[in-house]
Scaffold this active site. Structure first.
Site, PDB file in Angstrom:
ATOM      1  CB  CYS A 117      33.793  10.953  61.997  1.00 42.93           C
ATOM      2  SG  CYS A 117      33.607  11.943  60.496  1.00 42.93           S
ATOM      3  CD  GLU A 129      37.536  12.677  60.546  1.00 43.04           C
ATOM      4  OE1 GLU A 129      37.074  13.273  59.543  1.00 43.04           O
ATOM      5  OE2 GLU A 129      37.699  13.231  61.633  1.00 43.04           O
ATOM      6  CB  CYS A 184      34.008  14.335  58.102  1.00 42.95           C
ATOM      7  SG  CYS A 184      33.018  15.446  59.108  1.00 42.95           S
ATOM      8  CG  ASN A 187      37.619  18.792  54.953  1.00 42.71           C
ATOM      9  OD1 ASN A 187      38.721  18.669  54.426  1.00 42.71           O
ATOM     10  ND2 ASN A 187      37.278  19.868  55.632  1.00 42.71           N
ATOM     11  CB  ILE A 188      34.161  16.553  49.832  1.00 44.88           C
ATOM     12  CG1 ILE A 188      35.410  15.677  49.603  1.00 44.88           C
ATOM     13  CG2 ILE A 188      33.609  17.074  48.501  1.00 44.88           C
ATOM     14  CD1 ILE A 188      35.125  14.332  48.939  1.00 44.88           C
ATOM     15  CD  GLU A 189      34.205  23.051  53.857  1.00 45.68           C
ATOM     16  OE1 GLU A 189      34.147  24.140  53.258  1.00 45.68           O
ATOM     17  OE2 GLU A 189      34.642  22.917  55.027  1.00 45.68           O
TER      18      GLU A 189
HETATM   19  N1  THU Z   1      35.623  18.079  59.468  1.00 42.88           N
HETATM   20  C1  THU Z   1      36.154  16.862  59.133  1.00 42.88           C
HETATM   21  O1  THU Z   1      36.525  16.624  57.972  1.00 42.88           O
HETATM   22  N2  THU Z   1      36.231  15.912  60.101  1.00 42.88           N
HETATM   23  C2  THU Z   1      35.778  16.058  61.376  1.00 42.88           C
HETATM   24  O2  THU Z   1      35.721  15.100  62.128  1.00 42.88           O
HETATM   25  C3  THU Z   1      35.339  17.373  61.835  1.00 42.88           C
HETATM   26  C4  THU Z   1      35.180  18.417  60.798  1.00 42.88           C
HETATM   27  C5  THU Z   1      35.479  19.088  58.425  1.00 42.88           C
HETATM   28  C6  THU Z   1      34.068  19.414  58.069  1.00 42.88           C
HETATM   29  C7  THU Z   1      34.207  20.800  57.486  1.00 42.88           C
HETATM   30  O3  THU Z   1      34.512  20.680  56.113  1.00 42.88           O
HETATM   31  C8  THU Z   1      35.396  21.399  58.203  1.00 42.88           C
HETATM   32  O4  THU Z   1      36.065  20.308  58.819  1.00 42.88           O
HETATM   33  C9  THU Z   1      35.056  22.420  59.255  1.00 42.88           C
HETATM   34  O5  THU Z   1      34.127  21.961  60.144  1.00 42.88           O
END
Ligand code: THU
Length: 140
Positions: free
Chosen positions: A97, A58, A56, A45-47
């Site tokens: 996703c 995935e 996300c 995940n890359i915020e």
């Molecule tokens: N996140 C994912 O990477 N995949 C998911 O299916 C659910 C949530 C990440 C998004 C965010 O960076 C962190 O988890 C918290 O929600």
């Protein structure tokens, strides 16, 4: 898919999680996507400061793979947990996703969870997104 391959994919997802960029949620997710041809694409995940621009793990893996010409997928392993803490046993994919999985995968596509090789659980796309909209089917 056999047990050993699932374990290998989980290990790849754990590696992928190390690159998660999570300065806001501090929740790290890793994914490893296996193509039918046997290649593995990792994602994390890359915020973003504009929260809606976050991606996300995935979908990072899917978009990396599709952008390289891949279109046939067998399984994805997903791991997640708060930074510096244990992985949670099941890190469920969000609705967006699941919808992206539905675009490229059949109902028997495997979604693999675990916090270690000892607690692996496996679901299919049919189980995680039943009654999904299938454009090609609808247009027949
Ligand atoms: N996140 C994912 O990477 N995949 C998911 O299916 C659910 C949530 C990440 C998004 C965010 O960076 C962190 O988890 C918290 O929600």
């Amino acid at each position: 898919m056999n047990k050993k391959k699932r374990e290998e994919l989980l290990t790849e997802a754990i590696e992928a999680r190390k690159n998660a960029y999570v300065p806001y949620s501090h929740f790290q997710v890793g994914a490893a996507l296996l193509t039918k041809g046997g290649k593995i694409y990792r994602g994390c995940n890359i915020e973003n400061a504009a929260f809606g621009s976050t991606m996300c793990a995935e979908r990072t893996a899917f978009f990396k793979a599709v952008s390289e010409g891949e279109k046939a997928f067998e399984a994805i392993a997903i791991v997640g947990g708060p930074e510096g803490k244990e992985l949670i046993p099941v890190c469920d994919p969000c609705g967006n996703c699941r919808q992206v999985m539905a675009e490229f995968c059949k109902g028997d596509f495997e979604i693999i969870f675990g916090s270690s090789k000892k607690d692996i659980s496996v679901y299919t796309l049919d189980q995680l997104l039943p009654l999904r909209f299938d454009y090609n089917e609808a247009m027949k």
